[in-house]
Motif scaffolding. Structure first.
Motif, PDB file in Angstrom:
ATOM      1  N   SER A   1      -4.498  13.068 -12.270  1.00  8.57           N
ATOM      2  CA  SER A   1      -5.044  13.780 -11.116  1.00  8.57           C
ATOM      3  C   SER A   1      -4.033  13.704  -9.976  1.00  8.57           C
ATOM      4  CB  SER A   1      -6.363  13.143 -10.686  1.00  8.57           C
ATOM      5  OG  SER A   1      -6.134  11.818 -10.210  1.00  8.57           O
ATOM      6  N   LYS A   2      -4.224  14.512  -8.963  1.00 11.35           N
ATOM      7  CA  LYS A   2      -3.335  14.458  -7.795  1.00 11.35           C
ATOM      8  C   LYS A   2      -3.368  13.076  -7.161  1.00 11.35           C
ATOM      9  CE  LYS A   2      -3.423  19.353  -6.484  1.00 11.35           C
ATOM     10  NZ  LYS A   2      -3.784  20.336  -5.420  1.00 11.35           N
ATOM     11  N   GLU A   3      -4.556  12.470  -7.167  1.00 10.43           N
ATOM     12  CA  GLU A   3      -4.693  11.135  -6.583  1.00 10.43           C
ATOM     13  C   GLU A   3      -3.919  10.099  -7.394  1.00 10.43           C
ATOM     14  OE1 GLU A   3      -8.165   7.897  -5.323  1.00 10.43           O
ATOM     15  OE2 GLU A   3      -8.694   9.717  -6.418  1.00 10.43           O
ATOM     16  N   GLN A   4      -4.013  10.172  -8.715  1.00 12.21           N
ATOM     17  CA  GLN A   4      -3.284   9.233  -9.571  1.00 12.21           C
ATOM     18  C   GLN A   4      -1.777   9.391  -9.419  1.00 12.21           C
ATOM     19  OE1 GLN A   4      -5.288  10.418 -13.263  1.00 12.21           O
ATOM     20  NE2 GLN A   4      -5.828   8.267 -13.596  1.00 12.21           N
ATOM     21  N   LEU A   5      -1.318  10.638  -9.381  1.00  9.12           N
ATOM     22  CA  LEU A   5       0.114  10.878  -9.225  1.00  9.12           C
ATOM     23  C   LEU A   5       0.595  10.363  -7.880  1.00  9.12           C
ATOM     24  CD1 LEU A   5       2.618  12.085 -10.546  1.00  9.12           C
ATOM     25  CD2 LEU A   5       2.010  14.303  -9.541  1.00  9.12           C
ATOM     26  N   SER A   6      -0.219  10.541  -6.856  1.00  8.29           N
ATOM     27  CA  SER A   6       0.122  10.038  -5.523  1.00  8.29           C
ATOM     28  C   SER A   6       0.176   8.512  -5.516  1.00  8.29           C
ATOM     29  CB  SER A   6      -0.907  10.529  -4.499  1.00  8.29           C
ATOM     30  OG  SER A   6      -0.649   9.990  -3.227  1.00  8.29           O
ATOM     31  N   GLN A   7      -0.762   7.887  -6.236  1.00  9.43           N
ATOM     32  CA  GLN A   7      -0.764   6.424  -6.327  1.00  9.43           C
ATOM     33  C   GLN A   7       0.514   5.916  -6.976  1.00  9.43           C
ATOM     34  OE1 GLN A   7      -4.276   5.223  -8.445  1.00  9.43           O
ATOM     35  NE2 GLN A   7      -5.669   5.713  -6.766  1.00  9.43           N
ATOM     36  N   PHE A   8       0.926   6.569  -8.067  1.00  8.56           N
ATOM     37  CA  PHE A   8       2.159   6.134  -8.724  1.00  8.56           C
ATOM     38  C   PHE A   8       3.354   6.305  -7.795  1.00  8.56           C
ATOM     39  CE2 PHE A   8       6.048   6.749 -11.051  1.00  8.56           C
ATOM     40  CZ  PHE A   8       6.043   5.668 -11.922  1.00  8.56           C
TER      41      PHE A   8
ATOM     42  N   LYS B   1      -7.430  -4.827 -23.687  1.00 16.91           N
ATOM     43  CA  LYS B   1      -6.848  -4.132 -24.831  1.00 16.91           C
ATOM     44  C   LYS B   1      -6.976  -2.614 -24.664  1.00 16.91           C
ATOM     45  CE  LYS B   1      -8.014  -5.724 -28.842  1.00 16.91           C
ATOM     46  NZ  LYS B   1      -8.860  -5.986 -30.052  1.00 16.91           N
ATOM     47  N   GLY B   2      -5.836  -1.922 -24.804  1.00 15.03           N
ATOM     48  CA  GLY B   2      -5.825  -0.466 -24.689  1.00 15.03           C
ATOM     49  C   GLY B   2      -5.432   0.053 -23.324  1.00 15.03           C
ATOM     50  N   ASP B   3      -5.395  -0.827 -22.315  1.00 20.50           N
ATOM     51  CA  ASP B   3      -4.940  -0.407 -20.983  1.00 20.50           C
ATOM     52  C   ASP B   3      -3.431  -0.190 -21.002  1.00 20.50           C
ATOM     53  OD1 ASP B   3      -7.506  -0.647 -20.035  1.00 20.50           O
ATOM     54  OD2 ASP B   3      -7.169  -2.542 -18.982  1.00 20.50           O
ATOM     55  N   VAL B   4      -2.983   0.796 -20.247  1.00 15.66           N
ATOM     56  CA  VAL B   4      -1.556   1.104 -20.138  1.00 15.66           C
ATOM     57  C   VAL B   4      -1.145   1.019 -18.670  1.00 15.66           C
ATOM     58  CG1 VAL B   4       0.134   2.994 -20.260  1.00 15.66           C
ATOM     59  CG2 VAL B   4      -1.352   2.519 -22.209  1.00 15.66           C
ATOM     60  N   VAL B   5      -0.015   0.398 -18.413  1.00 13.37           N
ATOM     61  CA  VAL B   5       0.555   0.354 -17.068  1.00 13.37           C
ATOM     62  C   VAL B   5       1.850   1.149 -17.071  1.00 13.37           C
ATOM     63  CG1 VAL B   5       1.276  -1.092 -15.137  1.00 13.37           C
ATOM     64  CG2 VAL B   5      -0.363  -1.985 -16.803  1.00 13.37           C
ATOM     65  N   LEU B   6       1.940   2.100 -16.168  1.00 15.90           N
ATOM     66  CA  LEU B   6       3.177   2.847 -15.951  1.00 15.90           C
ATOM     67  C   LEU B   6       3.838   2.272 -14.706  1.00 15.90           C
ATOM     68  CD1 LEU B   6       1.706   6.456 -16.334  1.00 15.90           C
ATOM     69  CD2 LEU B   6       2.690   5.028 -18.133  1.00 15.90           C
ATOM     70  N   PHE B   7       5.131   1.945 -14.784  1.00 16.20           N
ATOM     71  CA  PHE B   7       5.795   1.459 -13.580  1.00 16.20           C
ATOM     72  C   PHE B   7       7.250   1.907 -13.515  1.00 16.20           C
ATOM     73  CE2 PHE B   7       5.984  -1.977 -16.697  1.00 16.20           C
ATOM     74  CZ  PHE B   7       7.246  -2.522 -16.578  1.00 16.20           C
ATOM     75  N   HIS B   8       7.675   2.170 -12.299  1.00 16.20           N
ATOM     76  CA  HIS B   8       9.037   2.633 -12.017  1.00 16.20           C
ATOM     77  C   HIS B   8      10.008   1.482 -12.218  1.00 16.20           C
ATOM     78  CE1 HIS B   8      12.447   4.259  -9.734  1.00 16.20           C
ATOM     79  NE2 HIS B   8      11.861   5.443  -9.833  1.00 16.20           N
TER      80      HIS B   8
ATOM     81  N   SER C   1       3.458   6.401  -4.600  1.00 20.71           N
ATOM     82  CA  SER C   1       3.391   5.519  -3.429  1.00 20.71           C
ATOM     83  C   SER C   1       3.643   4.058  -3.799  1.00 20.71           C
ATOM     84  CB  SER C   1       2.021   5.636  -2.747  1.00 20.71           C
ATOM     85  OG  SER C   1       1.822   6.938  -2.244  1.00 20.71           O
ATOM     86  N   ASN C   2       2.990   3.605  -4.862  1.00 23.03           N
ATOM     87  CA  ASN C   2       3.029   2.180  -5.210  1.00 23.03           C
ATOM     88  C   ASN C   2       4.121   1.815  -6.207  1.00 23.03           C
ATOM     89  OD1 ASN C   2       0.771   1.603  -3.586  1.00 23.03           O
ATOM     90  ND2 ASN C   2      -0.650   2.154  -5.226  1.00 23.03           N
TER      91      ASN C   2
ATOM     92  N   PHE D   1       2.829  -6.958  -9.334  1.00 22.57           N
ATOM     93  CA  PHE D   1       3.737  -5.974  -8.756  1.00 22.57           C
ATOM     94  C   PHE D   1       3.771  -6.093  -7.233  1.00 22.57           C
ATOM     95  CE2 PHE D   1       2.307  -4.022 -12.740  1.00 22.57           C
ATOM     96  CZ  PHE D   1       3.512  -3.626 -13.294  1.00 22.57           C
ATOM     97  N   ILE D   2       4.886  -5.652  -6.663  1.00 21.99           N
ATOM     98  CA  ILE D   2       4.995  -5.518  -5.204  1.00 21.99           C
ATOM     99  C   ILE D   2       4.954  -4.030  -4.896  1.00 21.99           C
ATOM    100  CG2 ILE D   2       6.432  -5.887  -3.174  1.00 21.99           C
ATOM    101  CD1 ILE D   2       7.445  -8.436  -4.457  1.00 21.99           C
ATOM    102  N   PRO D   3       3.829  -3.542  -4.351  1.00 25.34           N
ATOM    103  CA  PRO D   3       3.674  -2.107  -4.119  1.00 25.34           C
ATOM    104  C   PRO D   3       4.779  -1.538  -3.228  1.00 25.34           C
ATOM    105  CG  PRO D   3       1.583  -3.248  -3.825  1.00 25.34           C
ATOM    106  CD  PRO D   3       2.639  -4.304  -3.946  1.00 25.34           C
ATOM    107  N   ALA D   4       5.222  -0.353  -3.592  1.00 26.98           N
ATOM    108  CA  ALA D   4       6.206   0.419  -2.830  1.00 26.98           C
ATOM    109  C   ALA D   4       7.597  -0.187  -2.812  1.00 26.98           C
ATOM    110  CB  ALA D   4       5.728   0.659  -1.391  1.00 26.98           C
ATOM    111  N   SER D   5       7.820  -1.252  -3.584  1.00 27.60           N
ATOM    112  CA  SER D   5       9.150  -1.879  -3.599  1.00 27.60           C
ATOM    113  C   SER D   5      10.193  -0.974  -4.246  1.00 27.60           C
ATOM    114  CB  SER D   5       9.102  -3.230  -4.307  1.00 27.60           C
ATOM    115  OG  SER D   5       8.517  -3.122  -5.589  1.00 27.60           O
TER     116      SER D   5
END
Length: 244
Positions: free
Chosen positions: A4-11, A193-200, A13-14, A152-156
């Motif tokens: 969603s736009k909100e999810q993409l914005s969260q990624f 189990k089954g959760d996925v984390v996407l991170f930069h 931003s954080n 995680f450290i958000p926005a780092s």
């Protein structure tokens, strides 16, 4: 599936985003079963805890099974999962390419034998035109602070740090006063189990040692944008898979 736009914005931003219940539980169990077979055999290539502790011991505690794409078909199937491709394309704004040089791994935190993973950015592993890479972390069981949950450290990922804030191994220095203030902003959420984390790959993260009685085992791989080409004759100039 798309964000969603909100999810993409969260990624954006954080620098990270959790996708709850993304992977099928049976798939996770089957991956875990195969991973445990390779861990039991300590089948190379691996990374050991002893390497990170800078000790020369006969005992080997596996920290990471490396080059897992070529180990089992079920590992390949997850790394080329079609459902996640539209999400990766959204984040990268380009065709995702699976890079197999590093973060092509089963990650372990073995009970009472694991060590802390220091604060760091995964950019230290890569040699591409830019640092816009995204890692996909699959939880194969429950993950929480006591067994080595990622924090995680958000926005780092948006901060340009000076080199003196890292040690010679590119670990973020705990004793640096500026770093200490930033580390206070750390955050985490328990995973199942089954959760996925996407991170930069520039998002600062760490994990404590596993103080539970059970192994914590996870799966991580990394993608780049098709336009973000590897620097020739570096470790990143290696086999890849285009995820059209």
């Amino acid at each position: 599936m798309k964000l969603s736009k909100e999810q993409l914005s969260q990624f954006n931003s954080n620098g990270f985003l959790i996708l709850r219940n993304f992977a099928d539980k049976d798939l996770c169990d089957n991956i875990l079963e195969k991973a445990k077979e390779h861990l039991k055999r300590k089948e190379a290539p691996i990374e050991s805890e002893q390497e990170y502790m800078n000790v020369d011991e006969e005992k080997i505690t596996v920290r990471r099974l490396r080059q897992v794409y070529d180990r089992e078909q079920i590992f390949q199937d997850w790394m080329t999962n079609k459902e996640i491709r539209p999400i990766l394309k959204q984040i990268l704004n380009d065709t995702p390419v699976l890079t197999l040089a590093h973060h092509n791994s089963i990650m372990t935190k073995l009970p009472h034998e694991s060590t802390r993973t220091y604060w760091h950015q995964d950019r230290r592993y890569w040699n591409f035109k830019n640092d816009d890479l995204v890692s996909i972390w699959l939880s194969l069981g429950d993950e929480y602070l006591e067994n080595g949950l990622l924090e995680f450290i958000p926005a780092s990922h948006k901060i340009n740090f000076s080199k003196d804030r890292f040690d010679s191994s590119s670990n973020f220095l705990d004793e640096n006063s500026e770093n200490q203030e930033l580390i206070k902003t750390k955050t985490s959420q328990n995973l199942q189990k089954g959760d996925v984390v996407l991170f930069h790959c520039k998002t600062l993260h760490h994990a404590s040692k596993n103080q539970s009685d059970d192994a914590k085992i996870s799966f991580v791989y990394t993608v780049r944008a098709k336009s973000n080409t590897p620097i020739k004759d570096t470790r990143s100039d290696y086999k890849e898979v285009i995820l059209d």
